[in-house]
Design a protein around this motif. Structure first.
Motif, mmCIF file in Angstrom:
data_model
loop_
_atom_site.group_PDB
_atom_site.id
_atom_site.type_symbol
_atom_site.label_atom_id
_atom_site.label_comp_id
_atom_site.label_asym_id
_atom_site.label_seq_id
_atom_site.Cartn_x
_atom_site.Cartn_y
_atom_site.Cartn_z
ATOM 1 N N ARG A 14 66.713 43.822 8.661
ATOM 2 C CA ARG A 14 65.704 44.458 9.510
ATOM 3 C C ARG A 14 65.783 45.963 9.318
ATOM 4 N N LEU A 15 64.641 46.584 9.051
ATOM 5 C CA LEU A 15 64.607 48.036 8.905
ATOM 6 C C LEU A 15 64.177 48.628 10.237
ATOM 7 N N LYS A 16 64.994 49.542 10.775
ATOM 8 C CA LYS A 16 64.713 50.079 12.106
ATOM 9 C C LYS A 16 64.730 51.608 12.076
ATOM 10 N N ASN A 17 64.111 52.196 13.076
ATOM 11 C CA ASN A 17 63.999 53.648 13.166
ATOM 12 C C ASN A 17 64.863 54.184 14.313
ATOM 13 N N THR A 18 65.853 55.019 13.991
ATOM 14 C CA THR A 18 66.725 55.561 15.047
ATOM 15 C C THR A 18 65.949 56.443 16.028
ATOM 16 N N LEU A 19 64.842 57.035 15.558
ATOM 17 C CA LEU A 19 64.074 57.921 16.433
ATOM 18 C C LEU A 19 63.153 57.139 17.362
ATOM 19 N N GLN A 20 62.928 55.867 17.030
ATOM 20 C CA GLN A 20 62.044 55.017 17.833
ATOM 21 C C GLN A 20 62.650 53.617 17.876
#
Ligand code: ASP
Ligand code: MG
Length: 439
Positions: A273-279
């Protein structure tokens, strides 16, 4: 077990490290946290290595001073209590003294790899101290104890499993292991690495070795996008990709993932899973084995491609011609990306032109050779894409203004590749974004 990998910008400042700490403690599962070096560090170390190799000792010494100042400030802002601060100081002194030692001695490839490893060694030790200062239990595992390359220079998942499993004693929901991405030992027992951007690959190898529930790659963007955000304005994140789709995209230039990352996860059947630390709430992109959907997913481009055409009437009704061509590329260890053939000609592309002159010379014995440099491969990805007549029509309609050098379709069920001159790429990508994705 969950694998959580954070890239350089996600741990790029003390504030960002704090965010990562809150993020991981909110997840109630045992986890292995894989960290990259603090943003900019690996580049700085590569630069330093070049100076050392060139024996530019004075510049190298200045470079080391700058790194020391940067990390000094980092530690001052990250930690407040005296004991963890002292420990961090020791960690920094150790790395910096090692670098200063290089100034007085011969510096070669293996020292350079040891130097490059300092980034991940620093980020993980500082992060571990930060967690400890905040009373968050954690265990630091050295990747050098389990990430070992075989004599052919490849990591081996079974071997990682054997070495790593005994280190993970009775994990509970709150258990946090921390380890370095990128770094490893080679078969000579020297420090080595998995090539630039290799921390993603580390996470995937670990995920496969421990049969994780999921491998999460945390970056600064909300997953893979349908098009390159640097080239076109309106792009959108892709919610789901099959492993094959993701592998095509990672290879064809989608910079977000190291291209080797997909395979270990795919073989072990562990979702990525690719996730965004800012969101963190954004869904990101899920990559798994589900390949039931058929819509077109994304377009990506790869630059720096050279096309080579070999034309010969001897090819007509002959066999063994392709073999002779491929043998030449094999001899020069040059990978071929795209191939198209007609009855009397073959066109193919390469991106590594180190041996181009020799290759062309040898090919000339087989026929007339033409070389076109500065080409880009544009690759459209989606399961069963060839069955989708509408997409094919939209694609070629979008390319009306763009000269096509090669078209490859049917090589796999989920990819269409087009070769275009690099100057035409941006216009083509924008046109596909509109014509195929309606954006
Ligand atoms: N720190 C390494 C690099 O910058 C590995 C990584 O970040 O994935 O290439
Ligand atoms: Mg990366």
């Amino acid at each position: 077990m969950l694998i959580l990998k954070f890239g350089g910008t996600s741990v790029g400042s003390p504030q960002r490290m704090q965010q990562v700490a809150s993020l991981i403690t909110a997840i109630n599962q045992p986890k292995i946290v894989v960290l990259s070096a603090v943003a900019g560090t690996t580049n700085a170390l590569v630069q330093l290595g070049k100076l050392l190799l060139a024996k530019q000792t004075e510049e190298a010494a200045e470079h080391i001073d700058k790194l020391e100042q940067h990390y000094q400030a980092f530690i001052d802002n990250l930690l407040t209590q005296s004991k963890p601060r002292q420990q961090a100081q020791q960690v920094l002194t150790h790395s910096i003294s090692l670098m200063r030692n290089y100034l007085g001695y011969p510096f070669g490839r293996s020292k350079n790899n040891e130097l490059l490893a300092q980034g991940e060694l620093l980020s993980t030790q500082l992060f571990s101290l930060f967690l400890t200062e905040n009373k968050i239990d954690n265990t630091l595992l050295s990747a050098l104890d389990f990430m070992h390359l075989t004599p052919s220079g490849e990591p081996d998942v079974q071997d990682i499993k054997q070495k790593l499993t005994p280190m993970l004693r009775a994990p509970r929901p709150g258990t946090i292991y921390i380890t370095q991405g990128f770094i490893c030992l080679n078969s000579q027992g020297d420090i080595d690495n998995l090539k630039r951007g290799g921390s993603d690959y580390t996470a995937s190898l670990i995920g496969a070795a421990v049969q994780a529930n999921e491998i999460q790659i945390w970056t600064d963007i909300d997953g893979m996008h349908n098009n390159d955000p640097r080239l076109v304005k309106a792009t959108k994140p892709i919610e789901h990709l099959s492993f094959d789709e993701a592998a095509e995209l990672a290879y064809f230039g989608a910079k977000i993932l190291h291209p080797a990352t997909i395979l270990p996860a795919q073989v072990a059947g562990v979702p990525v899973r690719l996730k965004n630390t800012l969101q963190p709430e954004a869904p990101g992109t899920l990559i798994n084995k589900d390949a039931s959907h058929t819509q077109v997913k994304a377009v990506a481009a790869k630059d720096g491609i050279t096309a080579i055409k070999i034309k010969s009437s001897r090819m007509l009704l002959a066999h063994g011609f392709l073999l002779k061509i491929f043998q030449i590329f094999d001899y020069y260890k040059t990978a071929i990306d795209m191939v198209t053939t007609s009855e009397i000609a073959v066109s193919l592309t390469i991106d590594d032109t180190t041996h181009l002159t020799n290759i062309v010379e040898e090919l000339q014995a087989l026929g007339q050779v033409e070389v076109d440099k500065n080409q880009s491969i544009i690759c459209l990805v989606g399961n069963q894409i060839l069955k989708n007549q509408q997409v094919l029509q939209q694609l070629f309609k979008s390319m009306e203004q763009t000269p096509l050098r090669m078209v490859s379709l049917g090589g796999s069920k989920n990819n269409i590749s087009l070769l275009v001159p690099s100057q035409q790429k941006q216009v083509a990508m924008a046109s596909i974004n509109k014509g195929v994705f309606g954006l």
